[in-house]
Every structure is written in structure tokens, then in C-alpha cells.
Scaffold this motif. Structure first.
Motif, PDB file in Angstrom:
ATOM      1  N   UNK A 134       0.676  -1.554  -0.444  1.00 14.57           N
ATOM      2  CA  UNK A 134      -0.230  -0.032   0.035  1.00 14.57           C
ATOM      3  C   UNK A 134       1.354   1.420  -0.428  1.00 14.57           C
ATOM      4  N   UNK A 135       2.153   0.952   0.585  1.00 15.30           N
ATOM      5  CA  UNK A 135       3.253   2.218   0.624  1.00 15.30           C
ATOM      6  C   UNK A 135       4.407   1.954   0.807  1.00 15.30           C
ATOM      7  N   UNK A 136       5.271   2.264   0.446  1.00 15.35           N
ATOM      8  CA  UNK A 136       7.243   1.546   0.364  1.00 15.35           C
ATOM      9  C   UNK A 136       7.564   3.004   1.165  1.00 15.35           C
ATOM     10  N   UNK A 137       7.518   3.437   1.541  1.00 15.17           N
ATOM     11  CA  UNK A 137       8.393   4.334   2.528  1.00 15.17           C
ATOM     12  C   UNK A 137       7.099   5.092   3.138  1.00 15.17           C
TER      13      UNK A 137
ATOM     14  N   UNK B  19      -3.929 -19.748   5.150  1.00 16.90           N
ATOM     15  CA  UNK B  19      -4.895 -18.911   5.678  1.00 16.90           C
ATOM     16  C   UNK B  19      -4.957 -17.699   6.769  1.00 16.90           C
ATOM     17  N   UNK B  20      -4.349 -17.213   6.896  1.00 17.19           N
ATOM     18  CA  UNK B  20      -3.994 -16.185   7.695  1.00 17.19           C
ATOM     19  C   UNK B  20      -3.502 -14.631   6.825  1.00 17.19           C
ATOM     20  N   UNK B  21      -4.339 -13.599   7.350  1.00 17.50           N
ATOM     21  CA  UNK B  21      -3.794 -12.002   7.129  1.00 17.50           C
ATOM     22  C   UNK B  21      -3.398 -11.373   7.982  1.00 17.50           C
ATOM     23  N   UNK B  22      -2.552 -10.506   7.497  1.00 14.98           N
ATOM     24  CA  UNK B  22      -1.114  -9.828   7.871  1.00 14.98           C
ATOM     25  C   UNK B  22      -1.378  -8.391   7.393  1.00 14.98           C
ATOM     26  N   UNK B  23      -1.397  -7.253   8.128  1.00 15.13           N
ATOM     27  CA  UNK B  23      -1.352  -6.311   7.768  1.00 15.13           C
ATOM     28  C   UNK B  23      -0.188  -5.822   8.758  1.00 15.13           C
ATOM     29  N   UNK B  24       1.370  -5.051   8.121  1.00 20.40           N
ATOM     30  CA  UNK B  24       2.611  -5.104   8.489  1.00 20.40           C
ATOM     31  C   UNK B  24       3.378  -3.352   8.083  1.00 20.40           C
ATOM     32  N   UNK B  25       3.324  -3.132   8.916  1.00 22.96           N
ATOM     33  CA  UNK B  25       4.517  -1.866   8.992  1.00 22.96           C
ATOM     34  C   UNK B  25       5.762  -1.967   9.286  1.00 22.96           C
ATOM     35  N   UNK B  26       6.822  -1.278   8.388  1.00 22.06           N
ATOM     36  CA  UNK B  26       8.111  -1.574   8.402  1.00 22.06           C
ATOM     37  C   UNK B  26       8.946  -0.563   8.524  1.00 22.06           C
ATOM     38  N   UNK B  27       9.855   0.028   9.194  1.00 19.89           N
ATOM     39  CA  UNK B  27      10.651   1.216   9.226  1.00 19.89           C
ATOM     40  C   UNK B  27      11.402   1.324   8.589  1.00 19.89           C
ATOM     41  N   UNK B  28      12.379   2.069   8.388  1.00 20.67           N
ATOM     42  CA  UNK B  28      13.703   2.540   7.359  1.00 20.67           C
ATOM     43  C   UNK B  28      15.061   1.143   7.974  1.00 20.67           C
ATOM     44  N   UNK B  29      15.752   1.637   6.823  1.00 22.16           N
ATOM     45  CA  UNK B  29      16.953   0.418   7.298  1.00 22.16           C
ATOM     46  C   UNK B  29      16.599  -1.211   7.106  1.00 22.16           C
TER      47      UNK B  29
ATOM     48  N   UNK C  83      24.676 -18.583  -1.215  1.00 19.32           N
ATOM     49  CA  UNK C  83      24.857 -17.586  -2.257  1.00 19.32           C
ATOM     50  C   UNK C  83      24.860 -16.521  -1.422  1.00 19.32           C
ATOM     51  N   UNK C  84      25.031 -15.617  -2.696  1.00 18.33           N
ATOM     52  CA  UNK C  84      25.395 -13.812  -2.164  1.00 18.33           C
ATOM     53  C   UNK C  84      24.522 -13.213  -1.114  1.00 18.33           C
ATOM     54  N   UNK C  85      24.743 -12.526  -0.352  1.00 19.12           N
ATOM     55  CA  UNK C  85      24.329 -11.698   0.818  1.00 19.12           C
ATOM     56  C   UNK C  85      23.668 -10.237  -0.326  1.00 19.12           C
ATOM     57  N   UNK C  86      22.036 -10.503  -0.141  1.00 18.62           N
ATOM     58  CA  UNK C  86      22.245  -8.914  -0.752  1.00 18.62           C
ATOM     59  C   UNK C  86      21.255  -8.225   0.389  1.00 18.62           C
ATOM     60  N   UNK C  87      21.656  -8.554   1.320  1.00 17.68           N
ATOM     61  CA  UNK C  87      21.057  -8.170   2.601  1.00 17.68           C
ATOM     62  C   UNK C  87      20.934  -6.507   2.699  1.00 17.68           C
ATOM     63  N   UNK C  88      21.750  -5.331   1.840  1.00 20.81           N
ATOM     64  CA  UNK C  88      22.388  -4.225   2.091  1.00 20.81           C
ATOM     65  C   UNK C  88      21.203  -3.899   0.639  1.00 20.81           C
ATOM     66  N   UNK C  89      21.115  -4.764  -0.456  1.00 24.15           N
ATOM     67  CA  UNK C  89      21.070  -3.759  -1.910  1.00 24.15           C
ATOM     68  C   UNK C  89      19.035  -4.011  -1.938  1.00 24.15           C
ATOM     69  N   UNK C  90      18.693  -2.935  -2.184  1.00 17.86           N
ATOM     70  CA  UNK C  90      17.732  -1.928  -2.516  1.00 17.86           C
ATOM     71  C   UNK C  90      16.721  -3.281  -3.413  1.00 17.86           C
ATOM     72  N   UNK C  91      17.458  -3.934  -4.697  1.00 16.42           N
ATOM     73  CA  UNK C  91      16.733  -4.204  -5.125  1.00 16.42           C
ATOM     74  C   UNK C  91      16.253  -5.485  -5.158  1.00 16.42           C
ATOM     75  N   UNK C  92      16.484  -6.340  -3.692  1.00 10.44           N
ATOM     76  CA  UNK C  92      16.094  -7.833  -3.497  1.00 10.44           C
ATOM     77  C   UNK C  92      14.577  -7.587  -2.502  1.00 10.44           C
ATOM     78  N   UNK C  93      14.944  -6.074  -2.489  1.00 14.45           N
ATOM     79  CA  UNK C  93      13.807  -5.669  -1.015  1.00 14.45           C
ATOM     80  C   UNK C  93      11.801  -6.053  -1.819  1.00 14.45           C
ATOM     81  N   UNK C  94      10.768  -7.116  -1.454  1.00 11.66           N
ATOM     82  CA  UNK C  94      10.158  -7.501  -1.736  1.00 11.66           C
ATOM     83  C   UNK C  94       9.042  -5.674  -2.268  1.00 11.66           C
TER      84      UNK C  94
END
Length: 159
Positions: free
Chosen positions: A29-32, A42-52, A129-140
């Protein structure tokens, strides 16, 4: 607080079918900040994630199916659909995501940690494999953007 590292898995484990899994569909619904709705089995969740990237705030609220469908219809961009396999890697669990179209050649793994120190000290086995933690391209949330369909920067996994 969510503390996790993310890896681009080059090849599916041969024994993947022996591990439990969840079917996941999510829409943004929002990216930032990140605001997401998710159906996990069968579970439904609304999630908020802060920056980082490796460490960030995360809050989850339960939804019913009707609320999920109402909110998911308001999301724009790609819905992210994936099968999440839960693979033990003591004392952690690898959450291995096998994505569906339009990302059906991508496999990502996430490992969550109780502390930032443990996350930084974690020595991943080669199969992750490759650690992509810091690579924004791999954020859902980034993958959900409509223009993200050109995803030629990762190597397809052989199915």
C-alpha cells in the motif's frame, strides 16, 4: 524489531520438498514507510516496516480475509506471490522464498536473528549464495513496483 540477512540463492536444494512451507501473497500500500498486506496460507496480516536494511522496526496486525482483499485491491504494482520453505539451520531457520511470476526465476533466503551482533557474526553456508541484505533491488517492496518487471540483474535458478 526485525533483524535479518537476505541471500540470493543460486540453486534450489535437492531435498526442498521435505521441508514445511507456506503459500504467501502480498501487496504493498506504501513503500516509504513500507505498509504491506499479506496472506500466508489462511492468515491475513497488515505489516508496517520502518527504514533500514538489516535492522528495522516491524509491526504486524491481524486482518480478516475481507479486510485483506479490500486493502490488497487498493495496492498498485506487482503482487508478490511465493512459496516459503522453512529450513532448519541451527539455531536459526532459513526462510527460502521461491517466487512466482513475474519473478519465477528468483529464489531468496532470509535468516532472522535475535541480535544485530549475531546477524553480523553469522557465517552463511555456501548454498545460500550472495548476501544481498544491503541491496534494495531484493526488497519485496521494491519488487512490487510495476516498472520492476525488467529483473535481468539476477541469475535465474534452474528449476
Amino acid at each position: 524489531m526485525e533483524i535479518e540477512r537476505k541471500f540470493l540463492v543460486p540453486e534450489l536444494p535437492a531435498d526442498l520438498d521435505r521441508y514445511p512451507f507456506h503459500e504467501i501473497e502480498q501487496a504493498y500500500l506504501c513503500r516509504n514507510p513500507v505498509v504491506r498486506v499479506r496472506r500466508q496460507d489462511d492468515d491475513y496480516i497488515l505489516t508496517y516496516k520502518g527504514g533500514g536494511k538489516m535492522v528495522r522496526e516491524e509491526y504486524n496486525l491481524p486482518l480478516n480475509r475481507e479486510a485483506y482483499e479490500h486493502l490488497a485491491a487498493k495496492a498498485d504494482g506487482n503482487r508478490i506471490c511465493k512459496r516459503r520453505h522453512c529450513i532448519p539451520l541451527a539455531p536459526y531457520t532459513v526462510e527460502l522464498d521461491v517466487f512466482r511470476e513475474p519473478f519465477d526465476d528468483m529464489v531468496l533466503a532470509e535468516v532472522e536473528f535475535p541480535t544485530e551482533e549475531e546477524a553480523l557474526a553469522f557465517e552463511a553456508p555456501a548454498w545460500l549464495g550472495e548476501d544481498v541484505t544491503q541491496d534494495d533491488r531484493f526488497h519485496n517492496s521494491r519488487m512490487s513496483q510495476t516498472e520492476y518487471r525488467n529483473h535481468s540483474f539476477w541469475n535465474p535458478v534452474l528449476h
